[in-house]
Design a protein around this motif. Structure first.
Motif, PDB file in Angstrom:
ATOM      1  N   ASN A  73       3.103   6.296   1.684  1.00 51.19           N
ATOM      2  CA  ASN A  73       4.567   6.369   1.756  1.00 51.19           C
ATOM      3  C   ASN A  73       5.070   7.678   2.366  1.00 51.19           C
ATOM      4  N   TYR A  74       4.349   8.196   3.329  1.00 55.77           N
ATOM      5  CA  TYR A  74       4.733   9.427   4.025  1.00 55.77           C
ATOM      6  C   TYR A  74       5.100  10.534   3.035  1.00 55.77           C
ATOM      7  N   THR A  75       4.265  10.688   2.006  1.00 57.01           N
ATOM      8  CA  THR A  75       4.523  11.648   0.934  1.00 57.01           C
ATOM      9  C   THR A  75       3.249  12.396   0.594  1.00 57.01           C
ATOM     10  N   CYS A  76       3.344  13.718   0.452  1.00 58.24           N
ATOM     11  CA  CYS A  76       2.200  14.530   0.014  1.00 58.24           C
ATOM     12  C   CYS A  76       1.756  14.038  -1.360  1.00 58.24           C
ATOM     13  N   GLN A  77       0.496  13.719  -1.487  1.00 54.12           N
ATOM     14  CA  GLN A  77      -0.021  13.179  -2.738  1.00 54.12           C
ATOM     15  C   GLN A  77      -0.312  14.266  -3.778  1.00 54.12           C
ATOM     16  N   TYR A  78      -0.075  15.527  -3.408  1.00 52.25           N
ATOM     17  CA  TYR A  78      -0.260  16.635  -4.342  1.00 52.25           C
ATOM     18  C   TYR A  78       1.072  17.157  -4.885  1.00 52.25           C
ATOM     19  N   CYS A  79       2.072  17.322  -4.007  1.00 50.16           N
ATOM     20  CA  CYS A  79       3.338  17.918  -4.462  1.00 50.16           C
ATOM     21  C   CYS A  79       4.557  17.021  -4.266  1.00 50.16           C
ATOM     22  N   GLY A  80       4.431  15.944  -3.492  1.00 53.80           N
ATOM     23  CA  GLY A  80       5.537  15.012  -3.302  1.00 53.80           C
ATOM     24  C   GLY A  80       6.438  15.310  -2.115  1.00 53.80           C
ATOM     25  N   LYS A  81       6.150  16.373  -1.346  1.00 50.41           N
ATOM     26  CA  LYS A  81       6.975  16.677  -0.174  1.00 50.41           C
ATOM     27  C   LYS A  81       6.832  15.598   0.886  1.00 50.41           C
ATOM     28  N   LYS A  82       7.853  15.484   1.740  1.00 44.32           N
ATOM     29  CA  LYS A  82       7.851  14.461   2.780  1.00 44.32           C
ATOM     30  C   LYS A  82       7.917  15.055   4.187  1.00 44.32           C
ATOM     31  N   SER A 143       4.492  -5.041   4.995  1.00 47.06           N
ATOM     32  CA  SER A 143       5.144  -3.865   4.409  1.00 47.06           C
ATOM     33  C   SER A 143       5.563  -2.887   5.501  1.00 47.06           C
ATOM     34  N   LYS A 144       4.826  -2.850   6.617  1.00 47.36           N
ATOM     35  CA  LYS A 144       5.232  -2.022   7.755  1.00 47.36           C
ATOM     36  C   LYS A 144       6.494  -2.588   8.402  1.00 47.36           C
ATOM     37  N   GLN A 145       6.597  -3.913   8.456  1.00 48.40           N
ATOM     38  CA  GLN A 145       7.728  -4.585   9.090  1.00 48.40           C
ATOM     39  C   GLN A 145       8.977  -4.545   8.228  1.00 48.40           C
ATOM     40  N   ASN A 146       8.833  -4.213   6.959  1.00 51.39           N
ATOM     41  CA  ASN A 146       9.933  -4.308   6.009  1.00 51.39           C
ATOM     42  C   ASN A 146      11.182  -3.566   6.471  1.00 51.39           C
ATOM     43  N   ASN A 147      11.026  -2.473   7.224  1.00 54.21           N
ATOM     44  CA  ASN A 147      12.183  -1.729   7.710  1.00 54.21           C
ATOM     45  C   ASN A 147      12.927  -2.495   8.809  1.00 54.21           C
ATOM     46  N   VAL A 149      13.054  -5.933   8.940  1.00 59.45           N
ATOM     47  CA  VAL A 149      13.429  -7.246   8.433  1.00 59.45           C
ATOM     48  C   VAL A 149      14.512  -7.047   7.380  1.00 59.45           C
ATOM     49  N   SER A 150      15.556  -7.836   7.463  1.00 58.86           N
ATOM     50  CA  SER A 150      16.626  -7.676   6.476  1.00 58.86           C
ATOM     51  C   SER A 150      16.111  -8.025   5.082  1.00 58.86           C
ATOM     52  N   ARG A 151      16.665  -7.370   4.082  1.00 58.46           N
ATOM     53  CA  ARG A 151      16.250  -7.603   2.694  1.00 58.46           C
ATOM     54  C   ARG A 151      16.438  -9.072   2.319  1.00 58.46           C
ATOM     55  N   ARG A 152      17.519  -9.674   2.797  1.00 57.22           N
ATOM     56  CA  ARG A 152      17.793 -11.082   2.498  1.00 57.22           C
ATOM     57  C   ARG A 152      16.706 -11.990   3.082  1.00 57.22           C
ATOM     58  N   ASP A 153      16.330 -11.728   4.349  1.00 57.21           N
ATOM     59  CA  ASP A 153      15.275 -12.524   4.982  1.00 57.21           C
ATOM     60  C   ASP A 153      13.944 -12.310   4.272  1.00 57.21           C
ATOM     61  N   TYR A 154      13.630 -11.062   3.949  1.00 57.39           N
ATOM     62  CA  TYR A 154      12.366 -10.760   3.271  1.00 57.39           C
ATOM     63  C   TYR A 154      12.298 -11.471   1.920  1.00 57.39           C
ATOM     64  N   GLU A 155      13.408 -11.497   1.207  1.00 58.68           N
ATOM     65  CA  GLU A 155      13.432 -12.194  -0.085  1.00 58.68           C
ATOM     66  C   GLU A 155      13.176 -13.688   0.100  1.00 58.68           C
ATOM     67  N   ARG A 156      13.670 -14.257   1.190  1.00 57.25           N
ATOM     68  CA  ARG A 156      13.426 -15.688   1.461  1.00 57.25           C
ATOM     69  C   ARG A 156      11.977 -15.930   1.870  1.00 57.25           C
ATOM     70  N   TRP A 157      11.290 -14.900   2.387  1.00 58.21           N
ATOM     71  CA  TRP A 157       9.882 -15.013   2.758  1.00 58.21           C
ATOM     72  C   TRP A 157       8.968 -14.955   1.539  1.00 58.21           C
ATOM     73  N   TYR A 162       3.505 -15.293  -2.081  1.00 58.61           N
ATOM     74  CA  TYR A 162       3.286 -15.185  -3.530  1.00 58.61           C
ATOM     75  C   TYR A 162       1.922 -14.613  -3.906  1.00 58.61           C
ATOM     76  N   GLU A 163       0.875 -15.004  -3.217  1.00 54.41           N
ATOM     77  CA  GLU A 163      -0.444 -14.530  -3.604  1.00 54.41           C
ATOM     78  C   GLU A 163      -0.746 -13.138  -3.084  1.00 54.41           C
ATOM     79  N   TYR A 164       0.157 -12.560  -2.283  1.00 54.93           N
ATOM     80  CA  TYR A 164      -0.087 -11.255  -1.715  1.00 54.93           C
ATOM     81  C   TYR A 164       0.750 -10.169  -2.363  1.00 54.93           C
ATOM     82  N   ASP A 165       1.666 -10.518  -3.268  1.00 53.41           N
ATOM     83  CA  ASP A 165       2.516  -9.515  -3.922  1.00 53.41           C
ATOM     84  C   ASP A 165       1.771  -8.790  -5.011  1.00 53.41           C
TER      85      ASP A 165
END
Length: 165
Positions: A73-82, A143-147, A149-157, A162-165
């Protein structure tokens, strides 16, 4: 557009143009539509399904800087900086550490330099999450495409994922 195999297994996220071509050629059917239309009044699909089964070989997710950054998630895994992010080897290469999913993580430049050629424990650091290989290619790609894809469309997907969540 979410592209499904004939077995309703998610295969890929494709452009609306590719989806329309597959529909026109009779290679796919629209499973869900999003209410929009294209130039000739054709309803734009949200989810399409191939009419024939495509055998897809197991795909490994390549170990790349971009994929490691995305996993963490583009976050330092030691201190949390981005910002000022680098890739760190949990077990340093100087000690035999390999370039593997479970040995690389995202670290900010400050933490990486401070840790040096020590393990996180020796340097007094604790990882925010244990590095591991992403478990599923399609889930990782979606998950890369999530930015994009609209949240509404993603929810319909979601019912097709189901087996990948």
């Amino acid at each position: 557009m979410l592209l499904l195999n004939s077995s309703y297994e998610p295969l890929h996220v494709c452009s609306w143009k590719r989806a329309i071509i597959l529909l026109i050629k009779g290679k796919a059917e629209a499973v869900e539509r999003n209410g929009k239309t294209v130039g000739n009044g054709m309803a734009l699909p949200l989810v399409i399904r191939l009419l024939y089964y495509v055998k897809i070989p197991h795909k490994d997710i390549p170990l790349t800087r971009r994929n490691i950054m995305h996993r963490d998630n583009y976050t330092c895994q030691y201190c949390g900086k981005k910002n000022d992010l680098t890739i760190d080897h949990v077990i340093p290469r100087s000690r035999g550490g390999k370039d593997t999913w479970d040995n690389v993580t995202v670290a900010c430049l400050r933490c990486n330099v401070s840790k040096g050629s020590r393990t996180p424990k020796e340097a007094g650091y604790e990882l925010a999450s244990k590095p591991c290989r992403p478990f599923n290619f399609i889930h990782f790609e979606l998950s890369k495409q999530n930015n994009h894809v609209s949240r509404r469309d993603y929810e319909r997907w979601r019912k097709y994922l189901y087996e990948y969540d």
